[in-house]
Write a protein that holds these residues in place. Structure first.
Motif, mmCIF file in Angstrom:
data_model
loop_
_atom_site.group_PDB
_atom_site.id
_atom_site.type_symbol
_atom_site.label_atom_id
_atom_site.label_comp_id
_atom_site.label_asym_id
_atom_site.label_seq_id
_atom_site.Cartn_x
_atom_site.Cartn_y
_atom_site.Cartn_z
ATOM 1 N N ARG A 122 0.679 -1.403 -0.027
ATOM 2 C CA ARG A 122 -0.168 0.372 -0.005
ATOM 3 C C ARG A 122 0.734 1.278 0.238
ATOM 4 N NH1 ARG A 122 -3.405 -0.004 4.767
ATOM 5 N NH2 ARG A 122 -5.003 1.983 4.007
ATOM 6 N N PHE A 123 1.870 0.792 0.691
ATOM 7 C CA PHE A 123 3.320 2.359 0.656
ATOM 8 C C PHE A 123 4.543 2.327 -0.225
ATOM 9 C CE2 PHE A 123 0.504 1.897 4.763
ATOM 10 C CZ PHE A 123 0.136 2.111 4.016
ATOM 11 N N ASP A 124 5.137 2.997 0.055
ATOM 12 C CA ASP A 124 6.601 2.469 -0.809
ATOM 13 C C ASP A 124 6.994 3.003 0.219
ATOM 14 O OD1 ASP A 124 6.069 2.777 -3.844
ATOM 15 O OD2 ASP A 124 5.557 4.872 -3.531
ATOM 16 N N VAL A 125 7.220 3.675 1.174
ATOM 17 C CA VAL A 125 7.378 3.891 2.339
ATOM 18 C C VAL A 125 6.738 3.904 3.838
ATOM 19 C CG1 VAL A 125 9.501 4.743 1.143
ATOM 20 C CG2 VAL A 125 8.039 6.826 2.270
ATOM 21 N N VAL A 126 7.003 4.140 4.938
ATOM 22 C CA VAL A 126 6.548 4.978 6.222
ATOM 23 C C VAL A 126 7.299 5.725 6.617
ATOM 24 C CG1 VAL A 126 6.198 4.312 8.107
ATOM 25 C CG2 VAL A 126 4.935 2.675 6.290
ATOM 26 N N ARG A 245 17.086 5.820 17.483
ATOM 27 C CA ARG A 245 17.216 6.568 16.069
ATOM 28 C C ARG A 245 16.245 5.862 15.303
ATOM 29 N NH1 ARG A 245 22.232 4.921 18.463
ATOM 30 N NH2 ARG A 245 23.609 6.767 17.978
ATOM 31 N N SER A 246 14.795 6.873 14.926
ATOM 32 C CA SER A 246 13.599 7.118 13.886
ATOM 33 C C SER A 246 14.404 6.720 12.135
ATOM 34 C CB SER A 246 12.581 7.228 14.583
ATOM 35 O OG SER A 246 12.790 6.906 15.019
ATOM 36 N N ALA A 247 13.844 5.978 11.341
ATOM 37 C CA ALA A 247 14.109 6.841 10.030
ATOM 38 C C ALA A 247 13.203 6.064 9.018
ATOM 39 C CB ALA A 247 15.422 6.019 9.366
ATOM 40 N N LEU A 248 13.521 6.818 7.857
ATOM 41 C CA LEU A 248 12.725 5.992 6.639
ATOM 42 C C LEU A 248 12.247 4.734 5.974
ATOM 43 C CD1 LEU A 248 12.692 8.639 4.505
ATOM 44 C CD2 LEU A 248 10.537 8.826 5.892
ATOM 45 N N VAL A 249 11.374 4.100 6.575
ATOM 46 C CA VAL A 249 11.089 2.697 6.540
ATOM 47 C C VAL A 249 10.883 2.265 5.121
ATOM 48 C CG1 VAL A 249 10.589 -0.115 7.232
ATOM 49 C CG2 VAL A 249 10.589 2.255 8.759
ATOM 50 N N THR A 250 11.396 1.111 4.138
ATOM 51 C CA THR A 250 10.832 0.250 2.923
ATOM 52 C C THR A 250 10.947 -1.160 3.213
ATOM 53 O OG1 THR A 250 10.420 1.130 0.300
ATOM 54 C CG2 THR A 250 12.784 1.097 1.568
#
Length: 288
Positions: A122-126, A245-250
């Protein structure tokens, strides 16, 4: 948490939330609304690279589809509850999409459905303050971090008796029992009172009814920025070893997309954009 950032209450909410997806996604949690509560998600499914995202496909489509919660202030929320989608994560993801040469398209869903939605295509990234852990990295690909948050000990501004975590021994703190910070305070020898979250614990500090509370730095920063009248009454007296540490997820195997996001974040850091976005929501740079 692994504690992931702080809804600071982002102030704050460091919540530990459990979720299941096709192969068991566990939510624990970096996220900067309240933070004795920071929200994070953990994936434990076997990595499936068949759903890997291609940078060229995204650029051909001209859109980066971004999954986000939309109810997690100050990271991803609607102004006034019903206004435009905004927040720290929203601004960072938008800036990354622009660097990739595409338009951002935010798709909102419940927090515990974000990684499942990523798995389902549904998404490319979160973008939702998802903290990096070894378990999640076995299932998903992460960009370089765009949020770094540390555990802090918050006391009354005039308290000089606490300058380190060890000084909590014999002191009274207030913590959410589901938070990792409960264990941090307990292990330091504190007498821990159980509360629902940051709002209660910081009120007890301000009233002089407890000595301290251990929480996420982002929660503290959000609180003092949005409650300037209370800011002078409290302070960060010490830090802990907890770092989120937070990041974009794919999806796993999206190598060229991850590299492009890393390059974009590096450019945004170098040109001061990340620091500017951070300052808007937290009053200081939380990207490193």
């Amino acid at each position: 948490m692994t504690f992931s950032t702080p809804r600071l209450s982002r102030t704050t909410r460091i919540l530990a939330v459990g979720v299941a997806s096709a192969a068991a996604l566990l939510l624990t949690a970096c996220a900067p609304a309240s933070t004795d509560d920071v929200v994070s998600q953990t994936g434990s499914a076997t990595a499936d690279t068949s759903a890997a995202k291609s940078l060229s496909d995204i650029q051909d489509a001209g859109v980066l589809v971004i999954g986000t919660e939309g109810t997690y202030q100050p990271f991803t929320y609607h102004e006034g509850g019903s206004g435009a989608l905004t927040g720290y994560d929203v601004d960072v993801a938008t800036a990354v999409a622009e660097k990739l040469g595409v338009e951002p398209s935010f798709q909102e869903t419940q927090f515990d459905a974000l990684l499942a939605g990523l798995d389902a295509g549904r998404f490319d990234v979160v973008a939702n303050q998802i903290s990096i852990t070894d378990e999640r990295e076995a299932t998903f690909d992460f960009s370089t971090p765009y949020t770094v948050s540390r555990g802090v000990v918050v006391t009354a501004a005039d308290d000089t008796s606490i300058t380190s975590l060890a000084d909590l021994a014999g002191k009274t703190t207030a913590q959410s029992q589901s938070s990792n910070f409960y264990d941090t305070a307990k292990d330091a020898g504190a007498d821990v009172q159980v509360v629902e979250g940051w709002a209660q614990s910081v009120a007890l500090v301000e009233q002089g009814r407890i000595d301290a509370t251990v929480n996420d730095e982002l929660t503290f920063l959000d609180y003092v920025k949005t409650n300037p009248e209370q800011a002078a009454a409290i302070k960060i007296a010490a830090t802990t070893d907890d770092v989120s540490r937070s990041a974009l997820v794919t999806t796993k195997g999206s190598d060229d997309l991850v590299q492009a996001m890393d390059d974009a974040l590096a450019e945004l850091k170098a040109d001061g954009t990340l620091a500017q976005i951070s300052s808007t929501y937290f009053g200081q740079d939380v990207s490193e």
